[in-house]
Design a protein around this motif. Structure first.
Motif, PDB file in Angstrom:
ATOM      1  N   LEU A 109       0.831  -1.198   0.000  1.00  0.00           N
ATOM      2  CA  LEU A 109       0.000   0.000   0.000  1.00  0.00           C
ATOM      3  C   LEU A 109       0.869   1.252   0.000  1.00  0.00           C
ATOM      4  O   LEU A 109       1.923   1.289   0.640  1.00  0.00           O
ATOM      5  N   GLY A 110       0.405   2.277  -0.718  1.00  0.00           N
ATOM      6  CA  GLY A 110       1.090   3.560  -0.711  1.00  0.00           C
ATOM      7  C   GLY A 110       0.708   4.350   0.540  1.00  0.00           C
ATOM      8  O   GLY A 110      -0.171   3.953   1.309  1.00  0.00           O
ATOM      9  N   VAL A 111       1.349   5.475   0.719  1.00  0.00           N
ATOM     10  CA  VAL A 111       1.139   6.301   1.905  1.00  0.00           C
ATOM     11  C   VAL A 111      -0.324   6.744   2.027  1.00  0.00           C
ATOM     12  O   VAL A 111      -0.915   6.673   3.103  1.00  0.00           O
ATOM     13  N   THR A 112      -0.931   7.169   0.926  1.00  0.00           N
ATOM     14  CA  THR A 112      -2.329   7.616   0.966  1.00  0.00           C
ATOM     15  C   THR A 112      -3.255   6.473   1.357  1.00  0.00           C
ATOM     16  O   THR A 112      -4.159   6.644   2.176  1.00  0.00           O
ATOM     17  N   GLU A 113      -3.011   5.297   0.798  1.00  0.00           N
ATOM     18  CA  GLU A 113      -3.842   4.122   1.122  1.00  0.00           C
ATOM     19  C   GLU A 113      -3.685   3.723   2.593  1.00  0.00           C
ATOM     20  O   GLU A 113      -4.655   3.365   3.251  1.00  0.00           O
ATOM     21  N   VAL A 114      -2.471   3.796   3.085  1.00  0.00           N
ATOM     22  CA  VAL A 114      -2.223   3.474   4.492  1.00  0.00           C
ATOM     23  C   VAL A 114      -2.924   4.497   5.383  1.00  0.00           C
ATOM     24  O   VAL A 114      -3.570   4.122   6.364  1.00  0.00           O
ATOM     25  N   ALA A 115      -2.803   5.762   5.034  1.00  0.00           N
ATOM     26  CA  ALA A 115      -3.460   6.820   5.816  1.00  0.00           C
ATOM     27  C   ALA A 115      -4.961   6.543   5.910  1.00  0.00           C
ATOM     28  O   ALA A 115      -5.554   6.602   7.000  1.00  0.00           O
ATOM     29  N   ASN A 116      -5.579   6.222   4.777  1.00  0.00           N
ATOM     30  CA  ASN A 116      -7.013   5.925   4.761  1.00  0.00           C
ATOM     31  C   ASN A 116      -7.326   4.662   5.557  1.00  0.00           C
ATOM     32  O   ASN A 116      -8.340   4.600   6.252  1.00  0.00           O
ATOM     33  N   ALA A 117      -6.466   3.664   5.462  1.00  0.00           N
ATOM     34  CA  ALA A 117      -6.697   2.385   6.155  1.00  0.00           C
ATOM     35  C   ALA A 117      -6.689   2.528   7.671  1.00  0.00           C
ATOM     36  O   ALA A 117      -7.351   1.756   8.367  1.00  0.00           O
ATOM     37  N   VAL A 118      -5.943   3.504   8.179  1.00  0.00           N
ATOM     38  CA  VAL A 118      -5.877   3.671   9.637  1.00  0.00           C
ATOM     39  C   VAL A 118      -6.758   4.813  10.138  1.00  0.00           C
ATOM     40  O   VAL A 118      -6.700   5.180  11.309  1.00  0.00           O
ATOM     41  N   TYR A 120      -7.294   8.095   8.592  1.00  0.00           N
ATOM     42  CA  TYR A 120      -7.022   9.488   8.244  1.00  0.00           C
ATOM     43  C   TYR A 120      -7.594   9.790   6.857  1.00  0.00           C
ATOM     44  O   TYR A 120      -7.237   9.131   5.877  1.00  0.00           O
ATOM     45  N   ASP A 121      -8.460  10.784   6.779  1.00  0.00           N
ATOM     46  CA  ASP A 121      -9.016  11.218   5.494  1.00  0.00           C
ATOM     47  C   ASP A 121      -8.063  12.176   4.787  1.00  0.00           C
ATOM     48  O   ASP A 121      -8.012  12.227   3.566  1.00  0.00           O
ATOM     49  N   ASN A 122      -7.298  12.904   5.578  1.00  0.00           N
ATOM     50  CA  ASN A 122      -6.392  13.915   5.044  1.00  0.00           C
ATOM     51  C   ASN A 122      -4.959  13.376   5.098  1.00  0.00           C
ATOM     52  O   ASN A 122      -4.378  13.227   6.176  1.00  0.00           O
ATOM     53  N   VAL A 123      -4.390  13.089   3.941  1.00  0.00           N
ATOM     54  CA  VAL A 123      -3.058  12.504   3.893  1.00  0.00           C
ATOM     55  C   VAL A 123      -1.995  13.465   4.421  1.00  0.00           C
ATOM     56  O   VAL A 123      -0.990  13.031   5.015  1.00  0.00           O
TER      57      VAL A 123
END
Length: 152
Positions: A109-118, A120-123
């Motif tokens: 997963l990329g950083v944006t996908e990881v952010a969303n997975a945990v 966070y809506d705002n990367v």
């Protein structure tokens, strides 16, 4: 009491011993109650932690925890801080970033996908928080642990 107040032989010694016994009984009762109180606070701290662990991806307001556990929010915050060393919000943030670290290293997963997975809506917000807690940005963290190179 008559032995203590009278001038009988060993009256003072009997009085001192009775007082010592009474103080020891009071001390034991206090220790038992303190352990019971600490034990119930520890269980409560664990319940709060479990709730946050189960909902860390969600936007958790203190109100939602207090409603779920049926308690005063000041008491909840106090108990959890004593239990974990963190406020509920700080713990949630650390939990999210810990999960993000794990996902960065164990998935593609990329950083944006990881952010969303945990949660966070705002990367950009995720990036800033990750950097503050871990010390390096998420992409550099992943690269360092997977390749051993810190520079981008």
């Amino acid at each position: 009491w008559q032995h203590v107040s009278s001038k009988k032989l060993y009256g003072a010694e009997i009085g001192n011993n009775l007082l010592s016994v009474l103080l020891l009984l009071c001390r034991n009762i206090w220790i038992e109650n303190k352990q019971e109180h600490e034990s119930s606070e520890s269980l409560l701290g664990q319940r709060i932690k479990d709730y946050i662990d189960n909902h860390y991806k969600d936007e958790i307001a203190l109100k939602s925890i207090t409603a779920a556990l049926n308690m005063n929010h000041f008491y909840l915050a106090h108990v959890f801080k004593a239990y974990s060393g963190f406020s509920p919000k700080q713990y949630q943030t650390r939990r999210r970033i810990g999960e993000a670290q794990s996902l960065l290293l164990s998935t593609d997963l990329g950083v944006t996908e990881v952010a969303n997975a945990v949660g966070y809506d705002n990367v950009n917000n995720f990036h800033r928080i990750f950097h503050n807690l871990v010390g390096i940005p998420p992409a550099r963290y992943k690269k360092f642990w997977l390749t051993g190179q810190l520079k981008t």
